[in-house]
Scaffold this motif. Structure first.
Motif: not given
Length: 128
Positions: A67, A93, A97, A107, A111
């Motif tokens: 990430h 993000d 993701n 993850l 998340y």
């Protein structure tokens, strides 16, 4: 296994299973910083909270490293410009993701992901 050892083990996992991400991950410096909530990257280094890393599985730590690598690879630290930093990081993000999940990464809980933002850039997500 402590946080530093988990970071090393996660880099090994990247080398063995995800060479693209590994190539980027091994070029970054990793700094334990208890003031950091989770982890963050600035293009040269990844700051991580040791307690946060301690509580993750190796697979989750590997996902966290990937990430942070993606933030660096996508130049999120240079593309923010004058945008509000917390909102920009969330938008980034949401962009990163889904790519990681489709590449087989695990993850940590909570998340950020939403079908609403599929195939959108951080800039497009930020504007929404």
């Amino acid at each position: 296994m402590n946080a530093k050892e988990k970071i090393v083990q996660a880099k090994v996992q990247l080398i063995l299973n995800q060479p693209f991400f590994a190539t980027l991950a091994i070029r970054l410096k990793y700094v334990a910083d208890p003031r950091t909530d989770t982890a963050c990257a600035n293009g040269n280094q990844v700051d991580y909270n040791p307690t946060y890393i301690d509580n993750l599985s190796i697979d989750e730590v590997t996902g966290v490293l990937a990430h942070e690598v993606m933030h660096t690879a996508l130049l999120h630290h240079t593309r923010r410009n004058n945008r509000e930093i917390k909102m920009w990081n969330k938008a980034a993000d949401y962009a990163i993701n889904p790519m990681l999940l489709s590449s087989g990464f695990v993850l940590p809980e909570n998340y950020l992901i939403s079908n609403e933002f599929s195939n959108k850039t951080a800039e497009q997500i930020y504007n929404l």
